[in-house]
Motif scaffolding. Structure first.
Motif, PDB file in Angstrom:
ATOM      1  N   ILE A  98       0.774  -1.252   0.000  1.00 20.17           N
ATOM      2  CA  ILE A  98       0.000   0.000   0.000  1.00 20.17           C
ATOM      3  C   ILE A  98       0.799   1.293   0.000  1.00 20.17           C
ATOM      4  O   ILE A  98       0.202   2.367   0.033  1.00 20.17           O
ATOM      5  CB  ILE A  98      -1.025   0.041   1.173  1.00 20.17           C
ATOM      6  CG1 ILE A  98      -0.297  -0.067   2.507  1.00 20.17           C
ATOM      7  CG2 ILE A  98      -2.109  -1.000   1.007  1.00 20.17           C
ATOM      8  CD1 ILE A  98      -1.174   0.302   3.672  1.00 20.17           C
ATOM      9  N   GLY A 183      -4.453  -2.593  14.797  1.00 20.51           N
ATOM     10  CA  GLY A 183      -4.173  -2.310  13.378  1.00 20.51           C
ATOM     11  C   GLY A 183      -4.488  -0.878  12.987  1.00 20.51           C
ATOM     12  O   GLY A 183      -4.006  -0.375  11.986  1.00 20.51           O
ATOM     13  N   ILE A 190      -8.389   1.262   5.692  1.00 19.62           N
ATOM     14  CA  ILE A 190      -7.980   0.838   4.338  1.00 19.62           C
ATOM     15  C   ILE A 190      -8.761  -0.410   3.925  1.00 19.62           C
ATOM     16  O   ILE A 190      -8.803  -1.388   4.669  1.00 19.62           O
ATOM     17  CB  ILE A 190      -6.452   0.575   4.336  1.00 19.62           C
ATOM     18  CG1 ILE A 190      -5.717   1.872   4.715  1.00 19.62           C
ATOM     19  CG2 ILE A 190      -5.991   0.034   2.985  1.00 19.62           C
ATOM     20  CD1 ILE A 190      -4.226   1.725   4.907  1.00 19.62           C
ATOM     21  N   ASP A 219     -10.283   2.982  25.920  1.00 13.99           N
ATOM     22  CA  ASP A 219     -10.167   4.345  25.403  1.00 13.99           C
ATOM     23  C   ASP A 219      -9.423   5.182  26.438  1.00 13.99           C
ATOM     24  O   ASP A 219      -9.921   5.376  27.548  1.00 13.99           O
ATOM     25  CB  ASP A 219     -11.587   4.894  25.164  1.00 13.99           C
ATOM     26  CG  ASP A 219     -11.553   6.231  24.467  1.00 13.99           C
ATOM     27  OD1 ASP A 219     -11.150   6.249  23.292  1.00 13.99           O
ATOM     28  OD2 ASP A 219     -11.898   7.238  25.091  1.00 13.99           O
ATOM     29  N   ASP A 299      -6.457   9.626  -1.098  1.00 11.21           N
ATOM     30  CA  ASP A 299      -6.554   8.159  -1.051  1.00 11.21           C
ATOM     31  C   ASP A 299      -7.846   7.705  -0.391  1.00 11.21           C
ATOM     32  O   ASP A 299      -8.418   6.673  -0.768  1.00 11.21           O
ATOM     33  CB  ASP A 299      -5.350   7.585  -0.282  1.00 11.21           C
ATOM     34  CG  ASP A 299      -4.087   7.621  -1.146  1.00 11.21           C
ATOM     35  OD1 ASP A 299      -4.208   7.541  -2.375  1.00 11.21           O
ATOM     36  OD2 ASP A 299      -2.992   7.753  -0.573  1.00 11.21           O
ATOM     37  N   THR A 300      -8.315   8.475   0.593  1.00 15.96           N
ATOM     38  CA  THR A 300      -9.559   8.079   1.273  1.00 15.96           C
ATOM     39  C   THR A 300     -10.730   8.141   0.296  1.00 15.96           C
ATOM     40  O   THR A 300     -11.583   7.239   0.269  1.00 15.96           O
ATOM     41  CB  THR A 300      -9.822   9.000   2.483  1.00 15.96           C
ATOM     42  OG1 THR A 300      -8.676   8.960   3.317  1.00 15.96           O
ATOM     43  CG2 THR A 300     -11.035   8.589   3.261  1.00 15.96           C
ATOM     44  N   GLY A 441       3.794   9.120  14.708  1.00 14.86           N
ATOM     45  CA  GLY A 441       2.772   8.801  13.692  1.00 14.86           C
ATOM     46  C   GLY A 441       1.940  10.016  13.330  1.00 14.86           C
ATOM     47  O   GLY A 441       2.344  11.170  13.530  1.00 14.86           O
ATOM     48  N   LEU A 449       1.240   8.744   5.878  1.00 19.32           N
ATOM     49  CA  LEU A 449       1.294   7.430   5.235  1.00 19.32           C
ATOM     50  C   LEU A 449       1.712   6.359   6.242  1.00 19.32           C
ATOM     51  O   LEU A 449       2.399   6.653   7.225  1.00 19.32           O
ATOM     52  CB  LEU A 449       2.325   7.435   4.105  1.00 19.32           C
ATOM     53  CG  LEU A 449       2.024   8.308   2.909  1.00 19.32           C
ATOM     54  CD1 LEU A 449       3.230   8.336   1.963  1.00 19.32           C
ATOM     55  CD2 LEU A 449       0.781   7.818   2.165  1.00 19.32           C
ATOM     56  N   VAL A 450       1.378   5.125   5.925  1.00 21.51           N
ATOM     57  CA  VAL A 450       1.738   4.007   6.793  1.00 21.51           C
ATOM     58  C   VAL A 450       3.258   3.923   6.959  1.00 21.51           C
ATOM     59  O   VAL A 450       3.772   3.744   8.063  1.00 21.51           O
ATOM     60  CB  VAL A 450       1.176   2.693   6.204  1.00 21.51           C
ATOM     61  CG1 VAL A 450       1.743   1.489   6.925  1.00 21.51           C
ATOM     62  CG2 VAL A 450      -0.346   2.704   6.262  1.00 21.51           C
TER      63      VAL A 450
HETATM   64  P1  FAD Z   1      -3.699   5.011  13.092  1.00 16.57           P
HETATM   65  O1  FAD Z   1      -3.489   3.996  12.049  1.00 16.57           O
HETATM   66  O2  FAD Z   1      -4.826   5.944  12.913  1.00 16.57           O
HETATM   67  O3  FAD Z   1      -3.851   4.250  14.486  1.00 16.57           O
HETATM   68  C1  FAD Z   1      -4.176   4.955  15.656  1.00 16.57           C
HETATM   69  C2  FAD Z   1      -4.799   4.012  16.658  1.00 16.57           C
HETATM   70  O4  FAD Z   1      -4.993   4.729  17.876  1.00 16.57           O
HETATM   71  C3  FAD Z   1      -6.173   3.490  16.246  1.00 16.57           C
HETATM   72  O5  FAD Z   1      -6.202   2.092  16.368  1.00 16.57           O
HETATM   73  C4  FAD Z   1      -7.127   4.140  17.255  1.00 16.57           C
HETATM   74  O6  FAD Z   1      -8.218   3.308  17.592  1.00 16.57           O
HETATM   75  C5  FAD Z   1      -6.220   4.343  18.447  1.00 16.57           C
HETATM   76  N1  FAD Z   1      -6.669   5.421  19.333  1.00 16.57           N
HETATM   77  C6  FAD Z   1      -6.974   6.697  18.995  1.00 16.57           C
HETATM   78  N2  FAD Z   1      -7.319   7.399  20.087  1.00 16.57           N
HETATM   79  C7  FAD Z   1      -7.235   6.541  21.139  1.00 16.57           C
HETATM   80  C8  FAD Z   1      -7.479   6.668  22.527  1.00 16.57           C
HETATM   81  N3  FAD Z   1      -7.867   7.810  23.075  1.00 16.57           N
HETATM   82  N4  FAD Z   1      -7.304   5.574  23.316  1.00 16.57           N
HETATM   83  C9  FAD Z   1      -6.909   4.384  22.786  1.00 16.57           C
HETATM   84  N5  FAD Z   1      -6.662   4.223  21.469  1.00 16.57           N
HETATM   85  C10 FAD Z   1      -6.825   5.283  20.658  1.00 16.57           C
HETATM   86  N6  FAD Z   1      -1.440   5.244   3.905  1.00 16.57           N
HETATM   87  C11 FAD Z   1      -0.675   4.571   3.013  1.00 16.57           C
HETATM   88  O7  FAD Z   1       0.547   4.539   3.170  1.00 16.57           O
HETATM   89  N7  FAD Z   1      -1.237   3.924   1.942  1.00 16.57           N
HETATM   90  C12 FAD Z   1      -2.582   3.893   1.758  1.00 16.57           C
HETATM   91  O8  FAD Z   1      -3.055   3.294   0.802  1.00 16.57           O
HETATM   92  C13 FAD Z   1      -3.405   4.558   2.690  1.00 16.57           C
HETATM   93  N8  FAD Z   1      -4.755   4.525   2.560  1.00 16.57           N
HETATM   94  C14 FAD Z   1      -5.521   5.134   3.496  1.00 16.57           C
HETATM   95  C15 FAD Z   1      -6.896   5.028   3.392  1.00 16.57           C
HETATM   96  C16 FAD Z   1      -7.713   5.621   4.335  1.00 16.57           C
HETATM   97  C17 FAD Z   1      -9.184   5.479   4.202  1.00 16.57           C
HETATM   98  C18 FAD Z   1      -7.144   6.382   5.383  1.00 16.57           C
HETATM   99  C19 FAD Z   1      -8.030   7.070   6.378  1.00 16.57           C
HETATM  100  C20 FAD Z   1      -5.774   6.491   5.504  1.00 16.57           C
HETATM  101  C21 FAD Z   1      -4.950   5.861   4.573  1.00 16.57           C
HETATM  102  N9  FAD Z   1      -3.565   5.915   4.674  1.00 16.57           N
HETATM  103  C22 FAD Z   1      -2.785   5.248   3.770  1.00 16.57           C
HETATM  104  C23 FAD Z   1      -2.917   6.642   5.796  1.00 16.57           C
HETATM  105  C24 FAD Z   1      -2.477   5.674   6.908  1.00 16.57           C
HETATM  106  O9  FAD Z   1      -3.491   4.749   7.170  1.00 16.57           O
HETATM  107  C25 FAD Z   1      -2.094   6.442   8.160  1.00 16.57           C
HETATM  108  O10 FAD Z   1      -1.118   7.415   7.832  1.00 16.57           O
HETATM  109  C26 FAD Z   1      -1.523   5.507   9.235  1.00 16.57           C
HETATM  110  O11 FAD Z   1      -2.432   4.475   9.545  1.00 16.57           O
HETATM  111  C27 FAD Z   1      -1.178   6.302  10.504  1.00 16.57           C
HETATM  112  O12 FAD Z   1      -0.745   5.415  11.483  1.00 16.57           O
HETATM  113  P2  FAD Z   1      -0.880   5.759  13.043  1.00 16.57           P
HETATM  114  O13 FAD Z   1      -0.372   4.548  13.748  1.00 16.57           O
HETATM  115  O14 FAD Z   1      -0.241   7.059  13.313  1.00 16.57           O
HETATM  116  O15 FAD Z   1      -2.437   5.952  13.312  1.00 16.57           O
END
Ligand code: FAD
Ligand code: SF4
Ligand code: SF4
Length: 480
Positions: A98, A183, A190, A219, A299-300, A441, A449-450
């Motif tokens: 991805i 996840g 995604i 939470d 992308d969303t 993140g 991005l991931v």
């Molecule tokens: P997240 O993946 O958002 O994870 C954060 C976690 O924290 C979640 O599980 C949430 O439940 C938890 N959380 C939040 N608040 C609390 C709280 N108060 N207490 C406990 N838990 C909490 N990137 C790519 O590289 N390629 C793609 O194709 C792509 N497609 C995407 C499609 C969509 C629809 C979206 C929305 C994003 C996409 N992205 C893509 C972007 C990518 O998913 C994010 O940049 C990435 O997941 C960010 O990672 P993160 O760990 O910072 O946050």
């Protein structure tokens, strides 16, 4: 000899793994690319010219050692290729699927100038899938256990990458997530056709086997407070992502049938995972048989239009106020959406939602692109008297995400955030203004991005290790 197997880009054309035909893939949620076979991966890896200064590696946020694992793949030394590839990336099979490679590694591949780039992402995926199939991917076994523990808030890619890196050093790692599965956006944002959920669940299970302890449905700010976590653990990492959907301000926005993108995608992903989703089953969040309009060009938005196609929408239109060249989403995803029958209406901005109680259309204005702004992108300008209506039964808004108000949510008003609401960190230590509380993140960078989340998670784990080592040394001195 290595050179016998490499530098084949002159005589061997770029080939992606087989893409399932649009009419077939548009009827199911399976991934659209098939796997390389061994010969295909070997042949494509052999196109690499083994650059002295590999721009692919420079432009990969993880600085993956791409030339080396391509060479090892071309030589059929896949276990070694996996070792090299997994040394810098916790989730290579996910990034291989991805990452927007056209903007990162592949877009900067030197042979792109004159020849087409090496298919880096697909080879990366192939290497790791082969490693899983052969049992080479093992849970973490730390060389020694440490007493110090770390709380990770958020089980997305940033939190999970940090958790794995910290476990490798022997820390006791607890991941707290408000959702029932780990996840983050990999699982609920995604869609399956880009990333099948078993791939994500396989990784989260592996981490649990390596000793990471999960606390789902927790939470932080409601179930448990940030102060509680700080008291329970030696360090805390905030990796909560960004979830506040950007609003659209225009008349009719309160009509029924208008939904934020993530509500729509989460319902679809949960359904795919076998969950009970009443709002999908009663048709509210199901596009089947409906005329769907998606607003946005990232992308969303691409994920929403392609999900609607797969749910059997009667028609799917995407409205974007700039043109194709200026859209933020990956060009590859736009092409896939077009092949699947999505009607892109470029240079179109919503003016109002129309309908009586329930949305029946989106009134749009035509746009012309003016002079570039400070970011280099051309500014959209409305063309007078150009309004037209796109009829619809369901409208989905995909205009990006902002951070939630974390100081309020966590009940810790002294936590410093930027004017955009992202958590402020010292970039050398990755620590917030609260002692022992780090962040990584999307919650630091804004929606990204991931691969950047993985990079941040790894960096944060290193900085947390520095902090905890200094703390342990200080405690030992005090005890002496
Ligand atoms: P997240 O993946 O958002 O994870 C954060 C976690 O924290 C979640 O599980 C949430 O439940 C938890 N959380 C939040 N608040 C609390 C709280 N108060 N207490 C406990 N838990 C909490 N990137 C790519 O590289 N390629 C793609 O194709 C792509 N497609 C995407 C499609 C969509 C629809 C979206 C929305 C994003 C996409 N992205 C893509 C972007 C990518 O998913 C994010 O940049 C990435 O997941 C960010 O990672 P993160 O760990 O910072 O946050
Ligand atoms: Fe390319 Fe992403 Fe893999 Fe880096 S992690 S090599 S950017 S696909
Ligand atoms: Fe190989 Fe392209 Fe990277 Fe050069 S830039 S090392 S050709 S993948």
């Amino acid at each position: 000899m290595t050179t016998d197997r490499m530098l084949k880009f002159v005589g061997t054309a770029k080939r992606m793994p087989t893409k399932r035909p649009a009419e077939e893939r548009a009827t199911d949620f399976g991934e659209i690319y098939e796997e390389f076979d061994a010969a295909g991966a070997q042949q494509q890896a052999g196109r690499c010219s083994q650059c002295g200064v590999p721009f692919c590696q420079v432009h990969c946020p993880l600085h993956n050692n791409i030339p080396d694992w391509l060479m090892l793949t071309a030589e059929g030394r896949l276990e070694e290729a996996y070792e090299v590839s997994s040394a810098t990336n916790n989730f290579p099979e996910i990034c291989g699927r991805i990452c927007p490679q056209d903007r990162l590694c592949e877009g900067n591949c030197v042979i792109e100038k004159g020849f087409e780039s090496v298919t880096i992402g697909s080879v990366e995926k192939y290497i790791t899938e082969t490693a899983f199939a052969n049992g080479w991917v093992k849970p973490v076994v730390p060389p020694r256990e440490r007493e110090q523990s770390v709380a990770v808030i958020g089980g997305g890619p940033a939190g999970l990458a940090a958790a794995e890196q910290l476990r490798k050093r022997g820390y006791q790692v607890h991941v707290y997530d408000r959702y029932d599965r780990m996840g983050g956006l990999l699982i609920y944002g995604i869609p399956n056709f880009k990333l099948e959920k078993e791939v994500v669940e396989r990784r989260s299970a592996l981490l649990a086997d390596g000793g990471v302890v999960y606390h789902p449905n927790t939470d932080i700010g409601t179930t448990v407070s940030l102060d509680d976590l700080r008291a329970r653990h030696d360090a805390v990492l905030i990796a909560t992502g960004v979830y506040k959907a950007r609003d659209i301000k225009c008349p009719g926005v309160g009509l029924d049938g208008i939904f934020p993108a993530l509500d729509y995608l989460t319902a679809s992903n949960r359904k795919g995972l076998g969950d009970d989703v009443p709002a999908f089953d009663d048709g509210t969040l199901n596009a089947n048989g409906k005329r769907v309009v998606v607003i946005g060009g990232g992308d969303t938005a691409m994920d929403c239009v392609r999900t609607a196609v797969r749910q059997g929408a009667a028609s799917v239109a995407c409205l974007y106020r700039r043109d194709r060249a200026n859209m933020p989403g990956s060009q590859r995803e736009v092409a896939n959406a077009e092949d699947e029958g999505v009607d892109f209406q470029w240079l179109s901005a919503p003016e109002a939602f129309v309908g009586d109680g329930r949305v029946t259309g989106v009134r749009c204005q035509r746009i012309r692109l003016g002079v570039p702004d400070a970011t280099g992108r051309q500014t959209p300008q409305v063309i007078e008297d150009s309004s037209y209506v796109v009829d619809c039964d369901m409208a989905i808004t995909a205009l990006g995400f902002d951070p939630e108000d974390l100081p309020a949510l966590f009940g810790v008003k002294e936590l410093e955030v930027s004017r955009w609401g992202t958590v402020r960190i010292d970039f050398r230590t990755m620590m917030t203004n609260l002692d022992g509380v780090f962040a990584a993140g999307d919650i630091v960078r804004g929606a990204s991005l991931v691969v950047w989340a993985v990079r941040d998670g790894r960096d944060a784990a290193d900085r947390i290790h520095d902090y905890l080592s200094a703390k342990a040394a200080g405690d030992a001195r005090d005890a002496a």
